[in-house]
Design an enzyme around this catalytic site. Sequence first.
Site, short mmCIF file in Angstrom:
data_model
loop_
_atom_site.label_atom_id
_atom_site.label_comp_id
_atom_site.label_asym_id
_atom_site.label_seq_id
_atom_site.Cartn_x
_atom_site.Cartn_y
_atom_site.Cartn_z
N SER A 7 0.87 -1.18 0.00
CA SER A 7 0.00 0.00 0.00
C SER A 7 0.90 1.23 0.00
CB SER A 7 -0.89 0.00 1.23
OG SER A 7 -1.67 1.19 1.25
N HIS A 32 -0.75 -1.23 -4.58
CA HIS A 32 -2.06 -0.69 -4.16
C HIS A 32 -1.89 0.80 -3.93
CE1 HIS A 32 -6.05 -0.97 -2.21
NE2 HIS A 32 -5.57 -0.12 -1.32
N ASP A 34 -3.78 4.21 -2.90
CA ASP A 34 -4.98 4.77 -2.26
C ASP A 34 -5.19 6.22 -2.68
OD1 ASP A 34 -4.00 2.83 0.45
OD2 ASP A 34 -5.93 2.61 -0.57
N MET A 36 -7.83 9.47 -2.00
CA MET A 36 -8.85 9.93 -1.07
C MET A 36 -9.23 11.38 -1.38
SD MET A 36 -7.19 8.37 2.42
CE MET A 36 -6.68 6.64 2.50
N HIS A 65 -7.25 2.37 -5.61
CA HIS A 65 -8.39 2.25 -4.67
C HIS A 65 -9.00 3.63 -4.49
CE1 HIS A 65 -9.60 1.28 -0.21
NE2 HIS A 65 -10.66 1.46 -0.99
N MET A 67 -11.18 5.98 -2.86
CA MET A 67 -12.02 6.29 -1.71
C MET A 67 -12.54 7.72 -1.89
SD MET A 67 -9.66 4.51 1.19
CE MET A 67 -8.22 4.51 0.14
N MET A 136 -12.78 -4.09 3.07
CA MET A 136 -12.05 -3.20 3.99
C MET A 136 -12.04 -3.85 5.36
SD MET A 136 -10.89 -0.83 2.17
CE MET A 136 -10.12 0.04 3.54
N ASP A 174 -7.89 -5.24 2.90
CA ASP A 174 -7.18 -3.97 2.92
C ASP A 174 -7.32 -3.32 4.29
OD1 ASP A 174 -7.51 -0.88 0.96
OD2 ASP A 174 -5.96 -1.63 2.32
#
Length: 219
Positions: A7, A32, A34, A36, A65, A67, A136, A174
Amino acid sequence: MALIGPSLMCADMANLQDSVLRLDQAGVDFFHIDVMDGKFVPNFTLGPDLIKRIREFTNKPFDVHLMVEKPEDYLNLFIESGADMISVHAEATYHLQRTLQTIKDQGLKAGVAINPATPIHDIEYVLDVVNYITVMTVNPGFAGQKFVPLMNGKLRDLTSLINECGYKIDIQVDGNIGYETIPNVLKNGANMLVCGTSSLFKQDLSLEGAVAKLKGFIQ
Ligand code: DX5
Ligand code: ZN
């Protein structure tokens, strides 16, 4: 064997190129990433320009990912930045099926992510279009949080549901995926491990050493 995906929000941002090159060499399976928006989750992390920049350092799949609220509005941005796989949150869009189909139509792998409190039956009617499901195992938004206890039962139920329907869908976990939590998540059907501060980063090992230790552990 389960796949290992660092991550990158947990990596050393001041040395990201070096980390990506070393993790690639050490044999991780995917990265991965992330994203946001400060609304769907109360935090901000990595963005499309950074993804485009690190894309030059590895050919391993980029698992983005999202979010973010209304992820459908940003798919092209992340497709153009070099994503190979995009997961969107079932809770973040009015049109989950169409959003997932759009990702597939663009030639990427489509994933749906579900927060700890979201029941698996909320995604029952998109099982025919997803390539992977991200369960999650922490509340999204930050690294270093604690595994939500009921998530092992959820993984078990999800694995049964997928097997009943006969689909080939990867199960990604995750959040707080480390030496205490990996045995149970593997037993309950996970086959893609997102590895952050609990197993790869902020360990008292080199990146290479942490990857080797993790690979040995999940053999
Ligand atoms: C949290 C992110 C995770 C997180 C994992 O919202 O989706 O990928 O970075 O970090 P750890 O392993 O420290 O929970
Ligand atoms: Zn994530």
